[in-house]
Design a protein around this motif. Structure first.
Motif, PDB file in Angstrom:
ATOM      1  N   ALA A 192       0.842  -1.212   0.000  1.00  0.00           N
ATOM      2  CA  ALA A 192       0.000   0.000   0.000  1.00  0.00           C
ATOM      3  C   ALA A 192       0.872   1.255   0.000  1.00  0.00           C
ATOM      4  N   LEU A 193       1.934   1.233   0.805  1.00  0.00           N
ATOM      5  CA  LEU A 193       2.787   2.424   0.891  1.00  0.00           C
ATOM      6  C   LEU A 193       3.573   2.637  -0.419  1.00  0.00           C
ATOM      7  N   SER A 194       3.832   1.535  -1.154  1.00  0.00           N
ATOM      8  CA  SER A 194       4.524   1.703  -2.445  1.00  0.00           C
ATOM      9  C   SER A 194       3.594   2.364  -3.468  1.00  0.00           C
ATOM     10  N   VAL A 195       2.292   2.070  -3.377  1.00  0.00           N
ATOM     11  CA  VAL A 195       1.336   2.751  -4.262  1.00  0.00           C
ATOM     12  C   VAL A 195       1.316   4.246  -3.913  1.00  0.00           C
ATOM     13  N   GLU A 196       1.274   4.541  -2.606  1.00  0.00           N
ATOM     14  CA  GLU A 196       1.259   5.955  -2.178  1.00  0.00           C
ATOM     15  C   GLU A 196       2.488   6.688  -2.707  1.00  0.00           C
ATOM     16  N   MET A 197       3.629   5.998  -2.750  1.00  0.00           N
ATOM     17  CA  MET A 197       4.844   6.641  -3.270  1.00  0.00           C
ATOM     18  C   MET A 197       4.716   6.950  -4.766  1.00  0.00           C
ATOM     19  N   THR A 198       4.113   6.024  -5.521  1.00  0.00           N
ATOM     20  CA  THR A 198       3.902   6.299  -6.954  1.00  0.00           C
ATOM     21  C   THR A 198       3.056   7.563  -7.110  1.00  0.00           C
ATOM     22  N   ILE A 199       1.980   7.636  -6.328  1.00  0.00           N
ATOM     23  CA  ILE A 199       1.066   8.781  -6.430  1.00  0.00           C
ATOM     24  C   ILE A 199       1.805  10.068  -6.025  1.00  0.00           C
ATOM     25  N   LYS A 200       2.524   9.985  -4.906  1.00  0.00           N
ATOM     26  CA  LYS A 200       3.231  11.156  -4.366  1.00  0.00           C
ATOM     27  C   LYS A 200       4.228  11.721  -5.395  1.00  0.00           C
ATOM     28  N   CYS A 201       5.011  10.834  -6.004  1.00  0.00           N
ATOM     29  CA  CYS A 201       6.024  11.294  -6.971  1.00  0.00           C
ATOM     30  C   CYS A 201       5.374  11.966  -8.174  1.00  0.00           C
ATOM     31  N   ARG A 202       4.208  11.484  -8.584  1.00  0.00           N
ATOM     32  CA  ARG A 202       3.506  12.121  -9.712  1.00  0.00           C
ATOM     33  C   ARG A 202       2.881  13.447  -9.275  1.00  0.00           C
ATOM     34  N   VAL A 203       2.413  13.529  -8.003  1.00  0.00           N
ATOM     35  CA  VAL A 203       1.806  14.785  -7.530  1.00  0.00           C
ATOM     36  C   VAL A 203       2.857  15.897  -7.510  1.00  0.00           C
ATOM     37  N   VAL A 204       4.059  15.613  -7.008  1.00  0.00           N
ATOM     38  CA  VAL A 204       5.097  16.660  -6.994  1.00  0.00           C
ATOM     39  C   VAL A 204       5.899  16.701  -8.294  1.00  0.00           C
ATOM     40  N   ASN A 205       5.574  15.769  -9.192  1.00  0.00           N
ATOM     41  CA  ASN A 205       6.169  15.746 -10.528  1.00  0.00           C
ATOM     42  C   ASN A 205       7.685  15.585 -10.506  1.00  0.00           C
ATOM     43  N   ILE A 206       8.151  14.566  -9.819  1.00  0.00           N
ATOM     44  CA  ILE A 206       9.575  14.222  -9.869  1.00  0.00           C
ATOM     45  C   ILE A 206       9.702  12.872 -10.582  1.00  0.00           C
ATOM     46  N   MET A 215     -11.342  20.830   5.814  1.00  0.00           N
ATOM     47  CA  MET A 215     -10.428  20.629   4.688  1.00  0.00           C
ATOM     48  C   MET A 215      -9.334  19.653   5.133  1.00  0.00           C
ATOM     49  N   VAL A 216      -9.047  18.675   4.284  1.00  0.00           N
ATOM     50  CA  VAL A 216      -7.971  17.724   4.593  1.00  0.00           C
ATOM     51  C   VAL A 216      -6.930  17.826   3.480  1.00  0.00           C
ATOM     52  N   VAL A 217      -5.693  18.193   3.853  1.00  0.00           N
ATOM     53  CA  VAL A 217      -4.602  18.164   2.870  1.00  0.00           C
ATOM     54  C   VAL A 217      -3.999  16.761   2.956  1.00  0.00           C
ATOM     55  N   PRO A 218      -4.127  15.961   1.867  1.00  0.00           N
ATOM     56  CA  PRO A 218      -3.774  14.538   1.965  1.00  0.00           C
ATOM     57  C   PRO A 218      -2.267  14.300   2.051  1.00  0.00           C
ATOM     58  N   ASP A 219      -1.921  13.166   2.664  1.00  0.00           N
ATOM     59  CA  ASP A 219      -0.509  12.775   2.834  1.00  0.00           C
ATOM     60  C   ASP A 219       0.282  12.808   1.529  1.00  0.00           C
ATOM     61  N   VAL A 220      -0.337  12.338   0.433  1.00  0.00           N
ATOM     62  CA  VAL A 220       0.414  12.249  -0.832  1.00  0.00           C
ATOM     63  C   VAL A 220       0.858  13.619  -1.340  1.00  0.00           C
ATOM     64  N   LEU A 221       0.249  14.672  -0.799  1.00  0.00           N
ATOM     65  CA  LEU A 221       0.713  16.025  -1.092  1.00  0.00           C
ATOM     66  C   LEU A 221       1.495  16.584   0.113  1.00  0.00           C
ATOM     67  N   ALA A 222       0.902  16.490   1.301  1.00  0.00           N
ATOM     68  CA  ALA A 222       1.445  17.197   2.471  1.00  0.00           C
ATOM     69  C   ALA A 222       2.853  16.733   2.851  1.00  0.00           C
ATOM     70  N   ASN A 223       3.124  15.426   2.763  1.00  0.00           N
ATOM     71  CA  ASN A 223       4.444  14.974   3.235  1.00  0.00           C
ATOM     72  C   ASN A 223       5.409  14.659   2.081  1.00  0.00           C
ATOM     73  N   ALA A 224       5.127  15.216   0.897  1.00  0.00           N
ATOM     74  CA  ALA A 224       5.971  14.914  -0.262  1.00  0.00           C
ATOM     75  C   ALA A 224       7.306  15.672  -0.246  1.00  0.00           C
ATOM     76  N   GLY A 225       7.519  16.526   0.752  1.00  0.00           N
ATOM     77  CA  GLY A 225       8.784  17.273   0.814  1.00  0.00           C
ATOM     78  C   GLY A 225       9.987  16.353   0.993  1.00  0.00           C
ATOM     79  N   ARG A 243       3.858  24.447  -6.195  1.00  0.00           N
ATOM     80  CA  ARG A 243       3.305  24.061  -7.500  1.00  0.00           C
ATOM     81  C   ARG A 243       2.393  22.831  -7.351  1.00  0.00           C
ATOM     82  N   ALA A 244       2.827  21.860  -6.529  1.00  0.00           N
ATOM     83  CA  ALA A 244       2.009  20.654  -6.342  1.00  0.00           C
ATOM     84  C   ALA A 244       0.674  21.017  -5.690  1.00  0.00           C
ATOM     85  N   PHE A 245       0.723  21.901  -4.694  1.00  0.00           N
ATOM     86  CA  PHE A 245      -0.504  22.321  -4.012  1.00  0.00           C
ATOM     87  C   PHE A 245      -1.453  22.971  -5.021  1.00  0.00           C
ATOM     88  N   GLU A 246      -0.904  23.852  -5.865  1.00  0.00           N
ATOM     89  CA  GLU A 246      -1.758  24.550  -6.843  1.00  0.00           C
ATOM     90  C   GLU A 246      -2.289  23.579  -7.900  1.00  0.00           C
TER      91      GLU A 246
END
Ligand code: NAD
Length: 412
Positions: free
Chosen positions: A82-96, A332-342, A375-378
């Motif tokens: 499950a966490l590996s799927v979240e990583m795929t999503i996270k990397c695409r959200v921040v576009n790396i 409002m919930v800022v989801p993990d796949v965005l919030a902790n992508a730093g 940029r990811a947030f926007e």
């Protein structure tokens, strides 16, 4: 429902909503490769004990796999998947340019001495063999692993290949190819998006109240960055207890106090009023930040959340049912796949610096990180187009980007 079934449901729902061809869901519903192996460790007693190790490599359509390795006695393969799927999503959200992976070893690191722990770290690199590598799958620290663990793994990989491979792993000490600002990156990124989200709710960050569950790497660094931006951090907690002061806590002093003795806990800190570990999530504040563990806000306690804004600094701290209820209560919930992508973003910076053998100063790392997070947030907000469910919007954005990359490569 488990994290894995919740993750699969979300993938299924969002691919259907986007009207993706069925091949896209087929390519995403299971990791591309899952590795289970045994790491033999010679204990101080002379006996060999084997520890189960996992690596889940989810989707590498946009770049090599990337993801942390956790050492924890309760690690399961489903959680790692499950966490590996979240990583795929996270990397695409921040576009790396990475794909998602995750690793784990079923071990209690507190029960091993440093030599035994070193064998686990080096053993992980050996048992995963050629499945890891700087252009194949790049590990990083996670729960109960740190720069020390990454240094052992880097050394083991370099020995196996007969030369230094700095870009093999991220989260290393700065002396051996680590990036400045990697340690603080996740918390710093959490603060960037929390401030943006407060602005969206028309709340002035100056003097706004934040309550944070978790006082580890992410919680403490988020607290520091928020306080520097003028936010009042009114509560902090760790696994044993917490502190609360409606006038604001002295975050730096708390960090120094905790570091000044081994095994110190906020439950004993000489500041503010004492509270329970979960309490920060239910305080009267403008923003609450779960920064400890998964599955903390559940259907049983979600009614106690009073803040208008929840920023998910931990991975999966809110169950899907609790998330639905927060949204229907107008929060409002800022989801993990965005919030902790730093964290993964500065890992990407580390990988780039290692490939270039040219290292940036802290200000440059922070400036670039702020640009990526903003940029990811926007992008997520634009994708949401007024829909309150930012998790779904983040998944939509990421899956559309994955689908496009699959199309480019002729996969679908
Ligand atoms: P950490 O081990 O440094 O800190 C965890 C903190 O949470 C500790 O203070 C611990 O005492 C506290 N804690 C544990 N259980 C608790 C409970 N029930 N109530 C209150 N506090 C509790 O871990 P971390 O690196 O700060 O990671 C925290 C979360 O953020 C994890 O979910 C992790 O997967 C996620 N995350 C971390 C990073 C990173 O770069 N470190 C990146 C992305 C996501």
């Amino acid at each position: 429902m488990s994290l894995w079934t919740e993750t699969q449901d979300l993938l299924r729902d969002v691919t259907a909503e986007l009207a993706c061809p069925p091949s896209v869901f087929s390519l995403l519903r299971e990791p591309r490769r899952v590795i289970t192996a045994q790491i033999p460790v010679r204990r101080g007693s002379g006996q060999i004990e084997c520890f189960t190790a996992y690596r889940s490599q989810h989707c590498d359509v946009a770049g090599p796999y990337k993801g942390g390795i956790r050492f924890h006695p309760k690690v399961t393969l489903e959680e790692i998947k499950a966490l590996s799927v979240e990583m795929t999503i996270k990397c695409r959200v921040v576009n790396i340019p990475f794909g998602g992976a995750k690793g784990g070893v079923q071990v209690d690191p507190t029960a091993l001495d440093p030599q035994e722990l070193e064998q686990v770290a080096r053993g992980y690199v050996d048992v995963m063999g050629d499945n890891l590598g700087p252009d194949r799958d790049i590990p990083a620290p996670d729960v109960f692993t740190n720069a020390r663990t990454m240094a052992w793994m880097f050394d083991q990989f370099s020995r196996r290949h007969g030369r230094n491979h700095f870009s093999f792993i991220t989260g290393k000490p700065a002396r051996i190819g680590g990036s400045r600002g990697r340690e603080e990156a996740t918390g710093y990124g959490v603060a960037v998006v929390a401030i943006k989200a407060l602005g969206l709710r028309h709340i002035d960050p100056h003097g706004a109240r934040a309550a944070i569950q978790g006082f580890g790497n992410v919680g403490a660094n988020a607290a520091l960055a928020l306080q520097r931006a003028g936010v009042r951090v009114i509560a902090l907690s760790d696994v044993r207890g917490g502190v609360y002061d409606p006038a604001g806590l002295p975050v730096e002093q708390l960090i120094q106090w905790e570091a000044a003795g081994t095994g110190r806990t906020l439950a004993e800190a000489p500041f503010g009023q004492h509270i329970d570990p979960l309490d920060p999530l239910f305080l009267d504040a403008e923003v609450v930040i779960p920064a400890a563990m998964q599955m903390q806000i559940t259907k049983d306690n979600v009614g106690r959340v009073r803040a208008p804004l929840v920023v998910e600094a931990a991975n999966a701290p809110t169950t899907h049912e609790a998330h639905r209820r927060l949204l229907s209560a107008g929060k409002m919930v800022v989801p993990d796949v965005l919030a902790n992508a730093g964290g993964v973003t500065v890992s990407y910076f580390e990988w780039v610096q290692d490939l270039d053998s040219y290292f940036w100063d802290l200000e440059e790392v922070r400036t670039r990180l702020t640009t990526f997070m903003t940029r990811a947030f926007e992008d997520v907000l634009a994708e949401a187009a007024g829909d309150a469910d930012l998790r779904r919007a983040a998944y939509r954005l990421a899956i559309r980007r994955l689908w496009e990359a699959m199309g480019d490569r002729g996969w679908v």
